[in-house]
Design a protein around this motif. Structure first.
Motif, short mmCIF file in Angstrom:
data_model
loop_
_atom_site.label_atom_id
_atom_site.label_comp_id
_atom_site.label_asym_id
_atom_site.label_seq_id
_atom_site.Cartn_x
_atom_site.Cartn_y
_atom_site.Cartn_z
N GLY A 93 0.85 -1.19 0.00
CA GLY A 93 0.00 0.00 0.00
C GLY A 93 0.88 1.23 0.00
N TYR A 94 0.66 2.11 0.97
CA TYR A 94 1.49 3.31 1.05
C TYR A 94 2.63 3.15 2.04
CZ TYR A 94 -2.00 5.68 -1.73
OH TYR A 94 -2.84 6.04 -2.74
N SER A 95 2.70 2.01 2.72
CA SER A 95 3.79 1.88 3.69
C SER A 95 5.03 1.33 3.02
CB SER A 95 3.36 1.02 4.89
OG SER A 95 2.93 -0.23 4.47
N ARG A 96 6.12 2.04 3.21
CA ARG A 96 7.40 1.69 2.59
C ARG A 96 7.98 0.46 3.30
NH1 ARG A 96 8.45 4.28 -1.89
NH2 ARG A 96 10.67 4.52 -1.49
N ALA A 97 8.79 -0.28 2.56
CA ALA A 97 9.38 -1.50 3.11
C ALA A 97 10.35 -1.19 4.24
CB ALA A 97 10.11 -2.24 2.00
N ALA A 98 10.26 -1.94 5.33
CA ALA A 98 11.16 -1.76 6.47
C ALA A 98 12.53 -2.36 6.15
CB ALA A 98 10.58 -2.43 7.70
N SER A 99 13.57 -1.81 6.80
CA SER A 99 14.90 -2.39 6.59
C SER A 99 15.36 -3.15 7.84
CB SER A 99 15.91 -1.30 6.23
OG SER A 99 15.99 -0.36 7.28
N HIS A 100 14.56 -3.06 8.92
CA HIS A 100 14.94 -3.77 10.14
C HIS A 100 14.23 -5.13 10.19
CE1 HIS A 100 11.02 -2.63 11.75
NE2 HIS A 100 11.25 -1.46 11.19
N PRO A 101 14.83 -6.10 10.87
CA PRO A 101 14.23 -7.43 10.92
C PRO A 101 12.99 -7.45 11.83
CG PRO A 101 16.23 -7.38 12.24
CD PRO A 101 16.11 -6.03 11.59
N SER A 102 12.00 -8.25 11.46
CA SER A 102 10.82 -8.42 12.31
C SER A 102 11.20 -9.34 13.49
CB SER A 102 9.70 -9.06 11.51
OG SER A 102 10.03 -10.40 11.21
#
Ligand SMILES: [Zn+2]
Length: 181
Positions: A93-102
């Protein structure tokens, strides 16, 4: 702690992530560990996408039997072994991809391995490939913006960023910054 990414592995990471965009890819990092004085270095020679990975928008289901087969296969090849894995995080959607691990990512990490997260977003404007202050590497191709972040985990399970070294990315992305808007 430095993670060296070869030309081969660089393309492997990008192409695997683009192939299944906007779902997540998963694969193995093949290479070896090197120790220079007190500094441990991970040399990633190949990034091998996992064909048997079950994919979803959020998260990838690992296949432990396939993993074992690949590790056994690599035992016969000198200097190469599975030194970790990689997966992508994508825009949703509009949320950008995270770079930190879940939390799930961290739970699956082992202290002896290195893990690369490939964050992929739609490209907004062209940016040259460069290292970031936090040790990650980012840049654009025609349609995507990528950020590669490497992690290790301490014995007590704390994730730590490992600086990425990928000289190849700069030759490939060596175009001047174009001022768009
Ligand atoms: Zn993840």
């Amino acid at each position: 702690m430095v993670t060296y990414i070869s030309q081969n592995a660089f393309w492997g990471l990008l192409i695997s992530a683009v192939e299944v965009y906007k779902r997540e890819c998963f694969g193995l990092l093949i290479g070896y560990r090197d120790r220079k004085g007190p500094d441990e270095m991970y040399i990633v020679e190949h990034a091998l996408p996992y064909q048997s990975a079950g994919r979803a928008h959020k998260g990838v289901v690992n296949n432990p039997r396939a993993h074992k087969r690949i590790e056994r296969f690599l035992e016969s090849i000198p200097h190469l072994s599975v030194i970790g894995d990689f997966h992508s995080h994508t825009m949703w959607g509009y949320s950008r991809a995270a770079s930190h691990p879940s939390e799930t990512d961290v739970a699956g990490m082992k202290p002896e391995n290195v893990y690369v997260i490939v964050s992929v977003n739609d490209r907004l404007r062209e940016v040259p490939w460069s290292y970031n202050d936090n040790g990650s590497l980012s840049g654009t191709t025609d349609e995507h913006h990528f950020r590669l972040t490497a992690y290790t985990v301490t014995a007590s399970g704390e994730p730590r960023r490992s600086s990425i070294l990928c000289p190849y990315a700069f030759g490939f992305g060596a175009s001047p910054i174009r001022a768009i808007r």
